[in-house]
Write an enzyme that holds these catalytic residues in place. Structure first.
Site, PDB file in Angstrom:
ATOM      1  N   GLU A  52      46.314  35.422  31.388  1.00 54.16           N
ATOM      2  CA  GLU A  52      45.314  35.130  32.314  1.00 54.16           C
ATOM      3  C   GLU A  52      45.057  34.414  32.703  1.00 54.16           C
ATOM      4  OE1 GLU A  52      46.060  35.008  28.490  1.00 54.16           O
ATOM      5  OE2 GLU A  52      44.904  35.523  27.903  1.00 54.16           O
ATOM      6  N   PHE A 114      41.786  30.176  13.682  1.00 50.94           N
ATOM      7  CA  PHE A 114      42.480  30.463  14.301  1.00 50.94           C
ATOM      8  C   PHE A 114      42.134  31.069  16.233  1.00 50.94           C
ATOM      9  CE2 PHE A 114      44.393  34.605  15.696  1.00 50.94           C
ATOM     10  CZ  PHE A 114      45.799  34.498  16.067  1.00 50.94           C
ATOM     11  N   GLN A 115      42.495  30.488  17.152  1.00 52.13           N
ATOM     12  CA  GLN A 115      42.034  30.805  18.263  1.00 52.13           C
ATOM     13  C   GLN A 115      41.063  29.998  18.820  1.00 52.13           C
ATOM     14  OE1 GLN A 115      42.689  34.344  19.341  1.00 52.13           O
ATOM     15  NE2 GLN A 115      45.074  34.655  19.374  1.00 52.13           N
ATOM     16  N   LYS A 164      31.449  34.334  19.316  1.00 50.09           N
ATOM     17  CA  LYS A 164      31.736  35.816  18.641  1.00 50.09           C
ATOM     18  C   LYS A 164      30.285  35.926  17.943  1.00 50.09           C
ATOM     19  CE  LYS A 164      34.595  39.173  17.052  1.00 50.09           C
ATOM     20  NZ  LYS A 164      36.227  39.809  16.379  1.00 50.09           N
ATOM     21  N   MET A 471      59.996  22.916  49.127  1.00 52.85           N
ATOM     22  CA  MET A 471      59.865  21.981  49.138  1.00 52.85           C
ATOM     23  C   MET A 471      59.842  20.610  48.595  1.00 52.85           C
ATOM     24  SD  MET A 471      57.520  20.572  51.827  1.00 52.85           S
ATOM     25  CE  MET A 471      56.279  22.128  52.507  1.00 52.85           C
TER      26      MET A 471
END
Lengths: 562, 168
Positions: A52, A114-115, A164, A471
């Site tokens: 993502e 969940f999630q 959802k 760097m």
């Protein structure tokens, strides 16, 4: 839009189509299956990234390269949190983006389902605005508002979190009128009295300098800026975010200011009696010490965001508004001035403190960038990761047009360059795109090799492989007595073999003599190609001003100290 | 350090307080108090914030608040040109022999005794910052069991504004 019952998912996709979205970047998951089901045969192209974060950066790169709003899509929980870095990156650099995330169904919110992650709460400080849509009747309005907010005023990312069940509920689609946001009315026109004050200040200035940034590009004001510079003969320094707003290499161009900027831009700022700041925010990497910044100068600050005025730097003539419209007005009012003495002084500064590097030894990263710049005449799109190679690209790649140099400025996000190049290439299929990557940075989004291979996106990847997190190593060399704590990468994969695993052609360059022929060959190849440039491992970015330093407080090896 | 009262009108929805409070955390501003409640328009909430900082910070606070999409209006209210009130509920330990003392304070300052228990009394009082601190000082001799304050709410003094419209 046709009326009749539609699911939330259909409204989402229809909303994208109505906003003119052609391409989105995303990654599916449980909480966005209904949206993906609609996308399956919708006239919106979906680019499947492998992470993502890649989708967020690709949407960002797409937006920067095209000026259109970038869109990314992810599922709830980890899918959404993986967008966070990309959103923060877009927020810091004012990039118009809309991020859509799935959320657990409304009755499940707050149950540690969940999630489930509170992405609304998480992204408040890193978005221009965000929404959690708990009522399907609000969905159409929210999508329209989100696109409006993302691209108007000072642009920025907007997130819409969609549970959802909202995606599956059916509702009668309505016709949505104009966006009405009483608290959001970005001003566009500059105040005439301030315009007059600016015109007077320019007329009276003997040593003026323009300090231009990303706001010029966001406003689409490059042509007006060019006209302004030509007419007023004011030398111009462009920030990392403003690179391309004015052509590098032009006699009036001073290149980049600040910590790793050109010495002559910093000296010009130091000696200036008038600074015209346009679409900039006096960032600490430009003005390390605001007390010492342009001590002799009157400061004009032009910005669309009133909160930037006086945030870090006290300003003499502030003006809030859209740069393009302000420059149009200024161009009508200013007189042509030759500024012979000041421009002679600028030329002398450029002679005295030229931008250069030592050409002996191993393959020099500066040489690779200079070669690419000369071969392409600055006409292609270049994206960078973050670190030394980014600063060399800013210094040695001569960008001639806006939206052709894509780099993570405010956030400094390693791993940005490659996925941003993917987004840019998808948005600008006719312009060659080269991603300049560090060996450290590239490994942060290396998985997107699958994306370029799958869609045959012809991004050329140049890895500046020095075996260090360069760097930070440079800082450790200078400030920490060469204690290279965890910056030596000791093990790196064989990038050519990695590319081979993804069925992407790759080359390794270990000699200076091979740089030009390889770039020439690679730029003429179709499809994605990777080049592993083995560069001088302990090269430093010079010039350098330490953090908090004034514009002339340079440090660095073999450099004359002031 | 100066203090400033900022009164903002926001679109009334569940996330708006997070947006406002989050801004203060993100930008490192110090909230002294924050009070929110519905207005005459149920779609609009008024949030009154007391913030401390130097002049530059206070100006930034106002500008950054104006940038929030849900913020409809931002008003700077000075203490002298606005009406300010706070409500305090205060439970103190007060043995029976000292009740008279408490009642004396209650009567003097127009407070109310809202609960009396064996060992404690609970007082309610309303006032501006000065009145509240005066009462608190008058009750210093008592041990505090619990205290609950609403935070300051404020509105511009219309009678003053009418005389000088540029003032607010």
């Amino acid at each position: 839009m046709t009326t009749g019952k539609k699911t939330g998912s259909q409204l989402v996709v229809q909303g994208l189509i109505d906003e003119g979205v052609e391409t989105i970047f995303g990654f599916p998951g449980g909480a966005v299956i209904p949206i993906y089901d609609v996308l399956y045969d919708a006239p919106v192209r979906h680019i499947l990234t492998r992470h993502e974060q890649g989708a967020a950066h690709a949407a960002d790169g797409y937006a920067r390269a095209t000026g259109r709003t970038g869109v990314c899509l992810a599922t709830s929980g980890p899918g959404a949190t993986n967008l966070v870095t990309g959103l923060s990156n877009a927020y810091m650099d004012s990039v118009p983006m809309v991020a859509l995330t799935g959320q657990v169904a409304v009755p499940m919110i707050g149950n540690d389902s969940f999630q489930e992650a509170d992405i609304y709460g998480i992204t408040i400080p890193i978005t221009k605005h965000n929404y959690l849509v708990k009522d399907i009747n609000q969905l159409q309005r929210v999508i329209k508002e989100a696109f409006h907010i993302a691209k108007t005023g000072r642009p920025g990312p907007v997130l819409i979190d969609i549970p959802k069940d909202i995606q599956t509920f059916e509702v009668k689609a309505r016709k949505i009128g104009e966006v009405r946001l009483p608290g959001y009315t970005p001003s566009t026109k500059g105040h005439p009295r301030q315009i007059e004050a600016i015109v007077r200040a320019i007329r009276n200035a003997r040593r003026p300098v323009i300090y231009a940034g990303g706001g010029v590009i966001a406003s689409g004001a490059s042509a007006e800026l060019k006209k302004f510079v030509r007419k007023s003969n004011i030398p111009i320094t462009t920030t990392l975010m403003g690179k391309g707003a004015y052509p590098d290499g032009d006699p009036l161009s001073l290149g980049m200011p600040g910590m790793h900027g050109t010495k002559y831009s910093n000296y010009a700022i130091h000696e200036a009696d008038l600074i015209m700041a346009m679409g900039v925010r006096f960032d600490d990497r430009v003005a390390g010490n605001v007390q010492k910044f342009a001590p002799l100068a009157k400061i004009i600050h032009i910005d669309i965001d009133p909160a930037e005025i006086g945030k870090r730097m006290a300003v003499d003539i502030p003006i809030v508004g859209d740069l393009k419209s302000i420059l149009v007005m200024l161009n009508q009012k200013i007189e042509t001035q030759t500024r012979k003495r000041w421009l002679e002084r600028i030329d002398r500064l450029k002679e005295e403190y030229p931008l250069t590097y030592e050409k002996s030894g191993a393959v020099k990263p500066q040489f690779i960038i200079q070669t690419l710049s000369e071969m392409t005449k600055g006409q292609i799109i270049v994206s960078t990761d973050v670190g030394q190679h980014q600063m060399w690209a800013a210094l040695f790649y001569q960008t001639t047009e806006p939206r052709r140099f894509l780099s993570s400025g405010g956030a400094g996000t390693m791993g940005y360059g490659f996925p941003a190049a993917i987004g840019a290439q998808v948005g600008q299929p006719d312009i060659p795109v080269v991603a300049l990557c560090g060996d450290g940075s590239f490994q942060m989004c290396i998985q997107e090799l699958a994306t370029v291979r799958m869609y045959n996106i012809p991004v050329k990847i140049f890895i500046f492989n020095n075996g260090y997190l360069g760097m930070v190593r440079q800082w450790q060399e200078i400030f920490n007595d060469r204690r290279y704590s965890s910056t030596h990468l000791e093990f790196n994969p064989d990038f050519c073999k990695v590319a081979a695993g993804y069925e992407i052609p790759a080359f390794r360059v270990t000699q200076t003599a091979k740089v030009k022929p390889t770039i020439d060959k690679v730029l003429n190849m179709e499809g994605p190609v990777l080049v592993d440039f083995r560069v001088a491992p302990e090269e430093n970015v010079i010039p350098m001003i330490p953090p908090g330093g004034g514009q002339t407080e340079f440090i660095g090896e073999g450099e004359d100290e002031e | 350090m100066m203090k400033k009262i900022i009164s903002i009108l926001v679109r009334n929805h569940p996330g708006v307080l997070s947006h406002v409070a989050g801004l203060f955390t993100r930008r490192g501003y110090n909230i002294e108090s924050i009070a929110a409640g519905e207005t005459e328009n149920p779609d609009v909430t008024r949030i009154t914030i007391v913030v401390a900082g130097d002049e530059t910070i206070l100006e930034q606070v106002t500008k950054q608040l104006r940038k929030l999409i849900d913020v409809i209006k931002v008003q700077d209210l000075s203490y002298s040109k606005s009406i300010t009130r706070e409500l305090v509920l205060l439970t103190i330990f007060s043995p029976a022999e000292r009740r008279a003392e408490v009642i004396n304070v209650v009567n003097t300052f127009d407070a109310t005794m809202v609960d009396i228990a064996d060992k404690t009394v609970t007082l309610e009082f309303v006032g501006n910052a000065r009145k509240v601190s005066t009462i608190m000082k008058a009750l210093e001799g008592f041990k505090v069991k619990e205290i609950a304050r609403t935070g300051l709410v404020a509105l511009p003094l219309e009678s003053q504004a009418e005389r000088n419209p540029n003032m607010i």
